[in-house]
Design an enzyme around this catalytic site. Structure first.
Site, PDB file in Angstrom:
ATOM      1  N   GLU B  58       0.830  -1.212   0.000  1.00  0.00           N
ATOM      2  CA  GLU B  58       0.000   0.000   0.000  1.00  0.00           C
ATOM      3  C   GLU B  58       0.862   1.259   0.000  1.00  0.00           C
ATOM      4  OE1 GLU B  58      -0.381  -2.584   2.024  1.00  0.00           O
ATOM      5  OE2 GLU B  58      -2.255  -3.445   1.282  1.00  0.00           O
ATOM      6  N   HIS B 127     -11.081  -6.658   8.186  1.00  0.00           N
ATOM      7  CA  HIS B 127     -11.830  -6.501   6.925  1.00  0.00           C
ATOM      8  C   HIS B 127     -13.123  -5.741   7.148  1.00  0.00           C
ATOM      9  CE1 HIS B 127      -9.257 -10.002   5.942  1.00  0.00           C
ATOM     10  NE2 HIS B 127      -9.357  -9.597   4.688  1.00  0.00           N
TER      11      HIS B 127
END
Lengths: 365, 323
Positions: B58, B127
């Site tokens: 990321e 998540h």
């Protein structure tokens, strides 16, 4: 170690060096730089050294809040500026790189305006000293967060590649930066993409006080390039011509589509990490004295003197001239008006958002 | 009729068609079309130079997007789950957000970072999170969080055309839960900072955004059955946010319940609540109440119970009405 000028061999064990301590050309190829460029390189190294000394004086007299001295790094920095195409290629430097941006052509007035937080700073005095920035010269605006500029450098290089602009990125950083995740993330991505970027590690073996051996278990930084799928070159960072020829080859290889490279310039940091650091706590005077024997300025000066291109007189004249320039700039800056208070609220977004406008109005009336 | 996730893919295609500087990048966004299919079909249409599979990093994705944007592209980066933005968080905070400011306005990064966010999908704490407070608290970033397909189209277009970095959060439990007609116009945009009044009402105001709009709408339906008329406001955009509409509507009714599924402390609604109290205290008939997630990591087994569901919203409404 060196096959020929245009083909240095990567993963060399001994740093690439082209001029001896005595200033003799030792390379198996001819130096093809014009006399004028050789002189310019040295003059810029000297100017950078004097700039550093001036910065420290300005800091001690309260006109600068902070200095990160670059003395000892001049050869690598000036070489980098000469290895790229000015105004075409992009630099993503770090906070110890004013020698590099100066040699690239960043006007002294802009540099001194930035480090003194003047109204004349092109970045509106938003950053602490030692953060270069120039839209005109493609110098990406500095950030203090170590290694955080390296992923953007790679992004710009990927953009250059997919748009086939023929440009190259050169990004520089210290040895400490190579321990950051951002360094790995960025150089790994560059390798995978074959992006036109040259990574220049100015390895002075100190991250503030922490020794290189505590930074990595690797024998050097250049060798890490192997794992990222690119060549890595170990260079004597006190030899401006070695740095130049290696960097120039890497830049042109990148431009030719051969992908990225990593260059480790082994430099010395003559000063403390910064004006807020006391390096006598972690290194001895003798150590420092020994380092200074290898001063990159001395070596290049001897080289020029051997060629009959420089003399004591030239040295004194140039020093006088550049110090005079510094003083004139400092005088100009002294006359500049204060940085307007309302600038605090500008440039957060392209257009001021309503809540910031409200805060500005509340505060300024 | 199309879902939110289909709308993301179609909107990206339209914007890439319109402006060749727009590129899409991220993990699995290429041939795979994204793990949620939010970039489905783009790779075949625009090729690998404009739909770029990146390394699993990321920091590399967001950091490279900054460099691409500075160099003249308009990158739309996908972070596979909002929960995974943190390795790239420094790139958002130290680089993207401050670039314009620290360069005195000479450099800027027109880029979008898309990320599916929110719970209710049995994803556990890695998540399910809603990290919008981190972004809203970072001057220099804009933050958007739509709840419908049409707003997704309009806001994503505005975000891509914006000159500043925009964090574009997508309510993943609504990705396929809602279908609606979406305007065909390739220039259909929704401005940032404008709330949408989903339903007008006379008894109190319910304010929410993103995934929690679904539970808020359910609560409003329940209230209607009890003859309580709730006005429902969807903020849609959190930075900037539509303070004007909120203050006006809340002042009119004097009662407000604020719903958002991120943790209670420093939930974005804390900011909304503070502004209401500071600016229209005299109009209030009851203290604004927040209904939020809890100050715990997002749980797995209690996936649905963690969310501010209709029952919790109704309890808050009752308190506000009976105050």
């Amino acid at each position: 170690m060196i096959a020929d000028k245009q083909n240095f061999s990567p993963f060399n064990e001994e740093p690439i060096s082209l001029i001896s301590q005595a200033g003799e050309w030792t390379a198996p190829f001819a130096c093809d730089l014009k006399d004028e460029q050789l002189k310019t390189m040295y003059q810029q190294m000297l100017a950078a050294r004097l700039m550093d000394e001036r910065f420290i004086k300005l800091q001690r007299s309260g006109k600068m809040s902070f200095v990160a001295p670059h003395s000892g790094h001049e050869a690598a920095q000036i070489a980098a500026a000469h290895a790229v195409r000015v105004g075409t290629d992009w630099l993503f430097p770090y906070y110890r790189d004013y020698g590099m941006t100066y040699a690239l052509g960043e006007p002294l007035i802009e540099i001194f305006a930035q480090v003194t937080g003047s109204r004349l700073d092109t970045a509106k005095a938003r950053q602490m000293p030692m953060h270069p920035s120039s839209k005109e010269l493609n110098i990406f605006t500095g950030a203090s967060a170590i290694a955080s500029h390296i992923p953007p450098a790679v992004g710009a290089a990927i953009s250059m590649k997919i748009r086939e602009t023929g440009q190259v990125v050169l990004t520089s950083f210290g040895d400490g930066a190579t321990s950051e995740g951002d360094f790995h993330a960025a150089i790994n991505y560059a390798g995978a993409q074959g992006a036109p970027v040259v990574f220049l590690c100015e390895n002075n073996r100190l991250a503030i006080s922490v020794d290189f051996n505590k930074q990595t278990g690797a024998e050097n930084i250049a060798i890490k390039a192997k794992a990222y799928g690119m060549p890595g070159y170990l260079v004597d960072g006190m030899d401006v011509l070695a740095c130049y020829y290696v960097l120039q080859e890497c830049v042109e290889n990148a431009r030719a589509g051969l992908g990225p490279s990593l260059v480790e310039a082994q430099v010395q940091r003559f000063g403390a990490h910064s004006s807020a650091d006391d390096d006598s706590i972690y290194r001895s005077k003798e150590e420092l004295e020994q380092m200074r024997q290898r001063d990159p300025l001395l070596r290049m000066r001897r080289f020029l003197e051997n060629q009959g291109l420089w003399s004591e007189r030239d040295e004194n004249l140039f020093k006088k001239e550049i110090l005079g320039e510094f003083q004139a700039i400092i005088d100009t800056l002294a006359e500049a008006e204060k940085v307007p208070l309302e600038w605090m609220f500008d440039d957060v977004y392209a257009e001021m958002l309503p809540h910031i406008a409200e805060q500005k109005k509340d505060f300024l009336g | 009729m199309q879902t939110i996730v289909q709308t993301v893919a179609r909107t990206l295609a339209e914007e890439m068609q319109r402006d060749e500087r727009v590129v899409v990048m991220g993990e699995d966004v290429g041939k795979r079309g994204g793990v949620f299919l939010a970039t489905e079909g783009l790779f075949d249409k625009f090729g690998p130079d404009r739909v770029m599979d990146t390394p699993l990093s990321e920091a590399a994705i967001i950091g490279a997007a900054v460099g691409m944007a500075v160099h003249g592209l308009r990158p739309v980066a996908e972070i596979q789950f909002a929960d995974y933005v943190f390795p790239g968080f420094d790139q958002l905070v130290s680089q993207a957000a401050k670039l314009r400011y620290r360069s005195g306005g000479t450099f800027n990064a027109p880029m979008v970072v898309r990320m599916p966010a929110g719970g209710g999908v049995k994803g556990g704490h890695h998540h399910s999170q809603n990290p919008e407070t981190h972004f809203v608290h970072t001057p220099g970033l804009k933050v958007v969080y739509p709840s419908t397909p049409s707003d997704t189209k309009g806001l994503l277009k505005t975000a891509i055309r914006d000159e500043d970095p925009v964090v574009f959060m997508e309510p993943k439990r609504l990705y396929r839960a809602i279908k609606e007609e979406v305007p065909d116009d390739p220039d259909f945009t929704v401005p940032l900072g404008k709330a949408k009044i989903r339903q007008t009402g006379d008894d109190l105001v319910l304010i929410s955004y993103g995934g929690s709009m679904a539970e808020t709408a359910k609560a409003a339906e329940e209230l209607a059955k009890q003859q309580i008329s709730a006005e429902v406001i969807d903020l849609r955009s959190l930075m900037p946010w539509d303070k004007e509409t909120v203050l006006e509507r809340v002042a009119r009714l004097g009662r407000v319940v604020l719903v958002s599924e991120s943790p209670y402390t420093l939930n974005f609604m804390s900011e909304v609540s503070a502004c209401i109290c500071e600016e229209i205290l005299d109009s209030l008939l009851a203290p604004p109440l927040r209904v939020t997630g809890f100050d715990t990591p997002y749980p797995y087994a209690q996936d649905r119970e963690y969310l501010p569901g209709p029952n919790r919203i109704l309890r808050a409404v009752q308190k506000v009405l009976e105050y």
